[in-house]
Design a protein around this motif. Structure first.
Motif, PDB file in Angstrom:
ATOM      1  N   TYR A  15       0.859  -1.181   0.000  1.00 54.02           N
ATOM      2  CA  TYR A  15       0.000   0.000   0.000  1.00 54.02           C
ATOM      3  C   TYR A  15       0.894   1.230   0.000  1.00 54.02           C
ATOM      4  O   TYR A  15       1.793   1.351   0.829  1.00 54.02           O
ATOM      5  N   PRO A  17       0.748   4.859   0.775  1.00 52.58           N
ATOM      6  CA  PRO A  17      -0.137   5.856   1.373  1.00 52.58           C
ATOM      7  C   PRO A  17      -0.043   7.241   0.731  1.00 52.58           C
ATOM      8  O   PRO A  17      -1.047   7.947   0.650  1.00 52.58           O
ATOM      9  N   LYS A  20      -2.082   6.846  -2.285  1.00 54.32           N
ATOM     10  CA  LYS A  20      -3.377   6.226  -1.996  1.00 54.32           C
ATOM     11  C   LYS A  20      -3.732   5.150  -3.020  1.00 54.32           C
ATOM     12  O   LYS A  20      -4.784   5.165  -3.652  1.00 54.32           O
ATOM     13  N   ARG A  43      -5.027  -1.427   5.548  1.00 56.64           N
ATOM     14  CA  ARG A  43      -4.288  -0.155   5.666  1.00 56.64           C
ATOM     15  C   ARG A  43      -4.895   0.904   4.755  1.00 56.64           C
ATOM     16  O   ARG A  43      -5.058   2.062   5.151  1.00 56.64           O
ATOM     17  N   THR A  46      -8.334   2.075   6.234  1.00 53.76           N
ATOM     18  CA  THR A  46      -8.195   2.945   7.408  1.00 53.76           C
ATOM     19  C   THR A  46      -7.646   4.307   7.015  1.00 53.76           C
ATOM     20  O   THR A  46      -8.045   5.325   7.563  1.00 53.76           O
ATOM     21  N   ASP A  47      -6.761   4.321   6.036  1.00 50.58           N
ATOM     22  CA  ASP A  47      -6.172   5.582   5.579  1.00 50.58           C
ATOM     23  C   ASP A  47      -7.207   6.458   4.875  1.00 50.58           C
ATOM     24  O   ASP A  47      -7.161   7.681   4.972  1.00 50.58           O
ATOM     25  N   ALA A  51      -6.707  10.004   7.311  1.00 47.37           N
ATOM     26  CA  ALA A  51      -5.435  10.143   6.587  1.00 47.37           C
ATOM     27  C   ALA A  51      -4.247   9.983   7.533  1.00 47.37           C
ATOM     28  O   ALA A  51      -4.221  10.539   8.631  1.00 47.37           O
ATOM     29  N   GLY A  52      -3.274   9.183   7.086  1.00 45.31           N
ATOM     30  CA  GLY A  52      -2.041   8.993   7.831  1.00 45.31           C
ATOM     31  C   GLY A  52      -2.075   7.879   8.857  1.00 45.31           C
ATOM     32  O   GLY A  52      -1.031   7.470   9.354  1.00 45.31           O
ATOM     33  N   SER A  54      -2.588   4.794   8.465  1.00 47.57           N
ATOM     34  CA  SER A  54      -2.046   3.520   7.984  1.00 47.57           C
ATOM     35  C   SER A  54      -0.612   3.286   8.439  1.00 47.57           C
ATOM     36  O   SER A  54      -0.150   2.160   8.481  1.00 47.57           O
ATOM     37  N   THR A  59      -2.538   0.114  13.458  1.00 52.49           N
ATOM     38  CA  THR A  59      -3.093  -0.232  12.136  1.00 52.49           C
ATOM     39  C   THR A  59      -2.290  -1.369  11.526  1.00 52.49           C
ATOM     40  O   THR A  59      -2.851  -2.291  10.936  1.00 52.49           O
TER      41      THR A  59
END
Length: 135
Positions: A15, A17, A20, A43, A46-47, A51-52, A54, A59
């Motif tokens: 993933y 982040p 995204k 992940r 949840t992100d 935001a952030g 993950s 997490t």
């Protein structure tokens, strides 16, 4: 969250982040992809919600636990290093919240697992040749 083909030097599933997205290395062993995809999905989800988040240890723990649950359900060896992450459970979960946290992990695992099982049944049915009785 989009899933995109990854460069061959990338891990089987990761993933990203910042972008995204989930990157999938198509040259990876399918079992490795299966082991890691649930964690990447957790992940990413949840992100999207916060935001952030993950990158946080809880997490990561939650996502690996979901992967372990699904690997157990489908008879696939767990991700490498999963035991070390899971051993840190008590360090990251508030006292008194252990049961609720485990129930959340089980519920997400059950939902993902049921979806995967449904897809496997559908794909297996699609692969079966049409049978006509011959006399």
């Amino acid at each position: 969250v989009p899933v995109e083909k990854a460069e061959t030097e990338k891990p089987p599933i990761v993933y990203e982040p910042e972008e995204k997205k989930i990157c999938w290395n198509q040259t990876a062993d399918p079992a490795d992809v299966f082991r890691l995809l649930p964690a990447a999905m957790v992940r990413a989800t949840t992100d999207l919600h916060t935001a952030g988040v993950s990158a946080e240890d809880l997490t990561r723990l939650f996502s690996i636990a979901v992967s372990v649950e699904l690997c157990g359900r489908f008879g696939v060896p767990v991700p490498e290093g999963a035991a070390d992450v899971l051993n840190s459970f008590r360090d990251h979960v508030e006292v008194g919240m252990e049961r609720e946290t485990l129930e959340s992990i089980r519920e997400i695992s059950r939902t993902l697992g049921d979806h995967i099982a449904g897809k496997l049944v559908t794909e297996k049915a699609d692969l079966q040749p049409d049978r006509q009785e011959v006399r």
